[in-house]
Design an enzyme around this catalytic site. Structure first.
Site: not given
Ligand code: G3P
Ligand code: MG
Length: 248
Positions: A38, A53, A11, A113
């Site tokens: 990701e 983010h 992540h 994402e």
């Molecule tokens: O894509 C999974 C996750 O990253 C979604 O939430 O807020 O961590 O980008 P966030």
């Molecule tokens: Mg994310």
């Protein structure tokens, strides 16, 4: 090309071990043996795709202001590392291009994402797909393009129908199935920390891989897999890899 999604996806790279969404975080994930990472894609004021983010710069750079108000040159002057640890001082916010190059160099796969600043849902998807399709080799498994933003997913479908799309769902939507059909979703990506077993069953019944974010506890990861979850996003992917067998 068949879609192979690993059991564990790093992540924002490997967020527990390096400043999130930076090149150090990508390399940290690769060093841990993670197959996919990701990252979050948004645009600078002047339209460069970067990996970041939050809408606000402060948490990860110590500078006040919004990403949408900074052009790329000013973004590059920020330090995106020392908030995490002094040894990361001078780490830059990377471009999408730099991250894709690093991921390819380390032999990993990627989930992009699309995380647009409000109002830039279409444009962010367009730039993201423009950059990624230019760089990503045809003989590699394609990136999974995901978003909470329906317009971004629709744009991804229009521009690159053959690349898989992950439908990110935070709170359960009444019409989620219709939208998943409409964007031809390849995966359903849900919040694993609030997911109930009956919801997991419902999503798994859709017949596409079910992915859950953000799972850092190995017991929780095992429970989710029992409920029908196929893969998880984790800040400490090495810890989760120890308890989840790969599916291949
Ligand atoms: O894509 C999974 C996750 O990253 C979604 O939430 O807020 O961590 O980008 P966030
Ligand atoms: Mg994310």
């Amino acid at each position: 090309m068949t879609l192979h999604i690993p059991r564990v996806i790093g992540h924002r790279g490997a967020k527990a071990y390096a400043p999130e969404n930076t090149l150090s975080s990508i390399h940290a994930a690769a060093d841990l043996g993670v197959e996919w990472v990701e990252v979050d894609v948004k645009l600078t004021k002047d339209g460069t795709a970067i990996i970041f983010h939050d809408e606000e710069l402060e948490r990860c750079t110590g500078t006040q202001g919004l990403v949408k108000d900074f052009d790329f040159k000013s973004i590059r002057e920020l330090d995106a590392g020392s908030w995490f640890g002094e040894s990361f001082l001078g780490e830059k916010i990377p471009t999408l291009e730099e991250v894709l190059d690093a991921v390819l160099e380390r032999g990993m796969g990627i989930n992009l994402e699309i995380k647009p600043c409000p109002g830039r849902e279409k444009e962010t998807a367009e730039v993201c797909l423009d950059v990624a399709t230019r760089i990503w080799p045809d003989d590699h498994p394609p990136p999974l393009i995901s978003s909470f933003q329906h317009v971004s997913l629709e744009t991804a479908l229009d521009m690159m129908p053959e690349w898989p799309r992950g439908f990110l769902i935070d709170e359960q939507l009444e019409n989620w199935k219709e939208f998943a059909d409409y964007i031809e979703a390849s995966t359903i990506n849900v919040n694993g920390n609030t997911l109930k077993p009956e919801e997991a069953e419902m999503y798994a019944d859709y017949g596409k891989p079910l992915l859950a974010y953000t799972i850092n506890n190995p017991d929780k990861a095992r429970e989710l897999v029992r409920w029908g979850v196929d893969g998880v996003f984790s800040d400490n992917p090495d810890v989760i890899l120890e308890v989840l067998r790969p599916r291949h």
